[in-house]
Design a protein around this motif. Structure first.
Motif, PDB file in Angstrom:
ATOM      1  N   THR A  16       0.848  -1.184   0.000  1.00  0.00           N
ATOM      2  CA  THR A  16       0.000   0.000   0.000  1.00  0.00           C
ATOM      3  C   THR A  16       0.888   1.240   0.000  1.00  0.00           C
ATOM      4  O   THR A  16       2.099   1.155   0.235  1.00  0.00           O
ATOM      5  CB  THR A  16      -0.907   0.028   1.233  1.00  0.00           C
ATOM      6  N   VAL A  17       0.282   2.395  -0.234  1.00  0.00           N
ATOM      7  CA  VAL A  17       1.046   3.644  -0.202  1.00  0.00           C
ATOM      8  C   VAL A  17       1.674   3.848   1.170  1.00  0.00           C
ATOM      9  O   VAL A  17       2.848   4.231   1.290  1.00  0.00           O
ATOM     10  CB  VAL A  17       0.136   4.839  -0.554  1.00  0.00           C
ATOM     11  N   ALA A  18       0.914   3.579   2.228  1.00  0.00           N
ATOM     12  CA  ALA A  18       1.445   3.745   3.585  1.00  0.00           C
ATOM     13  C   ALA A  18       2.617   2.808   3.834  1.00  0.00           C
ATOM     14  O   ALA A  18       3.616   3.193   4.464  1.00  0.00           O
ATOM     15  CB  ALA A  18       0.339   3.498   4.608  1.00  0.00           C
ATOM     16  N   GLU A  19       2.526   1.570   3.351  1.00  0.00           N
ATOM     17  CA  GLU A  19       3.625   0.615   3.514  1.00  0.00           C
ATOM     18  C   GLU A  19       4.856   1.067   2.740  1.00  0.00           C
ATOM     19  O   GLU A  19       5.993   0.935   3.217  1.00  0.00           O
ATOM     20  CB  GLU A  19       3.171  -0.766   3.048  1.00  0.00           C
ATOM     21  N   ASP A  20       4.644   1.597   1.540  1.00  0.00           N
ATOM     22  CA  ASP A  20       5.772   2.116   0.763  1.00  0.00           C
ATOM     23  C   ASP A  20       6.446   3.280   1.488  1.00  0.00           C
ATOM     24  O   ASP A  20       7.680   3.330   1.579  1.00  0.00           O
ATOM     25  CB  ASP A  20       5.292   2.596  -0.613  1.00  0.00           C
ATOM     26  N   VAL A  21       5.657   4.195   2.000  1.00  0.00           N
ATOM     27  CA  VAL A  21       6.208   5.373   2.664  1.00  0.00           C
ATOM     28  C   VAL A  21       7.034   4.969   3.880  1.00  0.00           C
ATOM     29  O   VAL A  21       8.173   5.421   4.065  1.00  0.00           O
ATOM     30  CB  VAL A  21       5.091   6.358   3.072  1.00  0.00           C
ATOM     31  N   GLN A  22       6.490   4.119   4.736  1.00  0.00           N
ATOM     32  CA  GLN A  22       7.226   3.744   5.937  1.00  0.00           C
ATOM     33  C   GLN A  22       8.443   2.884   5.596  1.00  0.00           C
ATOM     34  O   GLN A  22       9.512   3.041   6.182  1.00  0.00           O
ATOM     35  CB  GLN A  22       6.318   3.041   6.948  1.00  0.00           C
ATOM     36  N   GLY A  23       8.292   1.972   4.621  1.00  0.00           N
ATOM     37  CA  GLY A  23       9.410   1.128   4.243  1.00  0.00           C
ATOM     38  C   GLY A  23      10.550   1.924   3.642  1.00  0.00           C
ATOM     39  O   GLY A  23      11.727   1.726   3.989  1.00  0.00           O
ATOM     40  N   LEU A  24      10.218   2.838   2.746  1.00  0.00           N
ATOM     41  CA  LEU A  24      11.246   3.676   2.123  1.00  0.00           C
ATOM     42  C   LEU A  24      11.869   4.629   3.136  1.00  0.00           C
ATOM     43  O   LEU A  24      13.085   4.877   3.110  1.00  0.00           O
ATOM     44  CB  LEU A  24      10.646   4.456   0.950  1.00  0.00           C
ATOM     45  N   ALA A  25      11.063   5.180   4.046  1.00  0.00           N
ATOM     46  CA  ALA A  25      11.590   6.102   5.056  1.00  0.00           C
ATOM     47  C   ALA A  25      12.601   5.406   5.954  1.00  0.00           C
ATOM     48  O   ALA A  25      13.684   5.937   6.247  1.00  0.00           O
ATOM     49  CB  ALA A  25      10.443   6.677   5.892  1.00  0.00           C
ATOM     50  N   ILE A  26      12.275   4.188   6.407  1.00  0.00           N
ATOM     51  CA  ILE A  26      13.198   3.438   7.261  1.00  0.00           C
ATOM     52  C   ILE A  26      14.466   3.089   6.496  1.00  0.00           C
ATOM     53  O   ILE A  26      15.586   3.215   7.001  1.00  0.00           O
ATOM     54  CB  ILE A  26      12.512   2.171   7.798  1.00  0.00           C
ATOM     55  N   GLY A  27      14.297   2.644   5.239  1.00  0.00           N
ATOM     56  CA  GLY A  27      15.459   2.305   4.434  1.00  0.00           C
ATOM     57  C   GLY A  27      16.366   3.493   4.194  1.00  0.00           C
ATOM     58  O   GLY A  27      17.597   3.392   4.297  1.00  0.00           O
ATOM     59  N   LEU A  28      15.788   4.645   3.887  1.00  0.00           N
ATOM     60  CA  LEU A  28      16.587   5.844   3.620  1.00  0.00           C
ATOM     61  C   LEU A  28      17.299   6.332   4.876  1.00  0.00           C
ATOM     62  O   LEU A  28      18.462   6.752   4.826  1.00  0.00           O
ATOM     63  CB  LEU A  28      15.686   6.944   3.061  1.00  0.00           C
ATOM     64  N   LEU A  29      16.610   6.279   6.011  1.00  0.00           N
ATOM     65  CA  LEU A  29      17.246   6.699   7.260  1.00  0.00           C
ATOM     66  C   LEU A  29      18.405   5.780   7.612  1.00  0.00           C
ATOM     67  O   LEU A  29      19.485   6.248   8.002  1.00  0.00           O
ATOM     68  CB  LEU A  29      16.223   6.710   8.395  1.00  0.00           C
ATOM     69  N   SER A  30      18.214   4.488   7.453  1.00  0.00           N
ATOM     70  CA  SER A  30      19.290   3.532   7.734  1.00  0.00           C
ATOM     71  C   SER A  30      20.496   3.777   6.828  1.00  0.00           C
ATOM     72  O   SER A  30      21.647   3.793   7.287  1.00  0.00           O
ATOM     73  CB  SER A  30      18.777   2.097   7.539  1.00  0.00           C
ATOM     74  N   GLY A 129      19.349  -0.678   4.553  1.00  0.00           N
ATOM     75  CA  GLY A 129      18.595   0.389   3.906  1.00  0.00           C
ATOM     76  C   GLY A 129      18.319   0.099   2.450  1.00  0.00           C
ATOM     77  O   GLY A 129      17.202   0.325   1.956  1.00  0.00           O
ATOM     78  N   LEU A 130      19.316  -0.416   1.747  1.00  0.00           N
ATOM     79  CA  LEU A 130      19.123  -0.767   0.340  1.00  0.00           C
ATOM     80  C   LEU A 130      18.091  -1.873   0.179  1.00  0.00           C
ATOM     81  O   LEU A 130      17.272  -1.841  -0.750  1.00  0.00           O
ATOM     82  CB  LEU A 130      20.455  -1.206  -0.268  1.00  0.00           C
ATOM     83  N   LEU A 131      18.112  -2.854   1.074  1.00  0.00           N
ATOM     84  CA  LEU A 131      17.115  -3.917   1.012  1.00  0.00           C
ATOM     85  C   LEU A 131      15.703  -3.348   1.130  1.00  0.00           C
ATOM     86  O   LEU A 131      14.793  -3.732   0.384  1.00  0.00           O
ATOM     87  CB  LEU A 131      17.348  -4.928   2.139  1.00  0.00           C
ATOM     88  N   GLY A 132      15.527  -2.444   2.079  1.00  0.00           N
ATOM     89  CA  GLY A 132      14.219  -1.830   2.263  1.00  0.00           C
ATOM     90  C   GLY A 132      13.767  -1.078   1.031  1.00  0.00           C
ATOM     91  O   GLY A 132      12.606  -1.159   0.623  1.00  0.00           O
ATOM     92  N   VAL A 133      14.693  -0.364   0.416  1.00  0.00           N
ATOM     93  CA  VAL A 133      14.352   0.402  -0.783  1.00  0.00           C
ATOM     94  C   VAL A 133      14.036  -0.534  -1.950  1.00  0.00           C
ATOM     95  O   VAL A 133      13.056  -0.337  -2.678  1.00  0.00           O
ATOM     96  CB  VAL A 133      15.503   1.365  -1.135  1.00  0.00           C
ATOM     97  N   PHE A 134      14.869  -1.570  -2.153  1.00  0.00           N
ATOM     98  CA  PHE A 134      14.625  -2.525  -3.228  1.00  0.00           C
ATOM     99  C   PHE A 134      13.253  -3.184  -3.081  1.00  0.00           C
ATOM    100  O   PHE A 134      12.531  -3.364  -4.054  1.00  0.00           O
ATOM    101  CB  PHE A 134      15.689  -3.622  -3.222  1.00  0.00           C
ATOM    102  N   ARG A 135      12.916  -3.559  -1.858  1.00  0.00           N
ATOM    103  CA  ARG A 135      11.678  -4.297  -1.641  1.00  0.00           C
ATOM    104  C   ARG A 135      10.432  -3.431  -1.812  1.00  0.00           C
ATOM    105  O   ARG A 135       9.316  -3.948  -1.839  1.00  0.00           O
ATOM    106  CB  ARG A 135      11.709  -4.959  -0.261  1.00  0.00           C
ATOM    107  N   HIS A 136      10.632  -2.135  -1.915  1.00  0.00           N
ATOM    108  CA  HIS A 136       9.504  -1.251  -2.191  1.00  0.00           C
ATOM    109  C   HIS A 136       9.631  -0.637  -3.584  1.00  0.00           C
ATOM    110  O   HIS A 136       9.192   0.476  -3.831  1.00  0.00           O
ATOM    111  CB  HIS A 136       9.397  -0.176  -1.100  1.00  0.00           C
TER     112      HIS A 136
END
Length: 208
Positions: A16-30, A129-136
């Motif tokens: 979902t959009v919310a899942e993408d936002v939180q997943g990408l935010a965590i990945g980028l911060l990491s 962080g890259l894993l989180g970004v890739f998975r979204h």
């Protein structure tokens, strides 16, 4: 121990959009925190981030600005081969990461940082962080796009592709930086790409 089953394509659900936002935010911060450890030590990494660091160190320009600019040529390839969603997400992620890395030292400083520990933390956090970004369905750089294309079309793990590119980049770096800096940097790149190679798969798994 849990066993694992492969999820057929027809049963996979899009984020979902919310899942993408939180997943990408965590990945980028990491990733931003990991890169802050690396840049504090004056070390390098691979891919377009490594190229941007080399230019930044040699020129004195902001890493964030250089990182954003060196990625621009790859977006045409991403748009054509991986679609607008991936491209726009990647463009946004690179822009946000560029800002975060430039701003992070304002709130994160080090009195003492062991180079081995700092390099390990960089590799783990940035790999995570890259894993989180890739998975979204996004990436953090142009060569990451190439690595994902190789994985999807040639069956080669993205981490292995990135590691091969890193070796070539570090071979050039040996002529530009002290040997110790390059060796520590290569150590960090091996950890980062190992995290990706062992954990990033095109297919998705769930515990049963």
């Amino acid at each position: 121990m849990p066993s694992y089953i492969q999820i057929p394509d027809e049963f996979r659900q899009s984020h979902t959009v919310a899942e993408d936002v939180q997943g990408l935010a965590i990945g980028l911060l990491s990733a931003a925190v990991g890169l802050t450890f690396l840049t504090h030590l004056g070390f390098l990494t691979g891919q377009t981030a490594g190229l941007a660091l080399i230019i930044s160190y040699l020129s004195g320009w902001s890493f964030g600005v250089v990182f954003f600019l060196v990625n621009l040529p790859f977006y045409a390839l991403a748009w054509k081969r991986l679609g607008p969603e991936f491209t726009l997400k990647s463009l946004a992620c690179v822009a946000i990461l560029s800002v975060l890395v430039d701003l992070m030292p304002l709130g994160l400083t080090f009195e003492t940082l062991n180079p081995v520990l700092g390099t390990v933390i960089f590799g783990v956090l940035t790999g995570f962080g890259l894993l989180g970004v890739f998975r979204h369905k996004a990436s953090l750089g142009g060569l990451g796009v190439v690595a994902l294309l190789a994985q999807d079309h040639l069956g080669i793990r993205a981490g292995y592709v990135q590691l091969a590119v890193d070796v070539a980049l570090f071979a050039v770096a040996f002529f530009l930086f002290p040997t110790g800096v390059v060796l520590y940097s290569l150590f960090g790149a091996v950890i980062l790409n190992g995290v990706i190679a062992f954990n990033h798969r095109r297919d998705r798994y769930i515990a049963e």
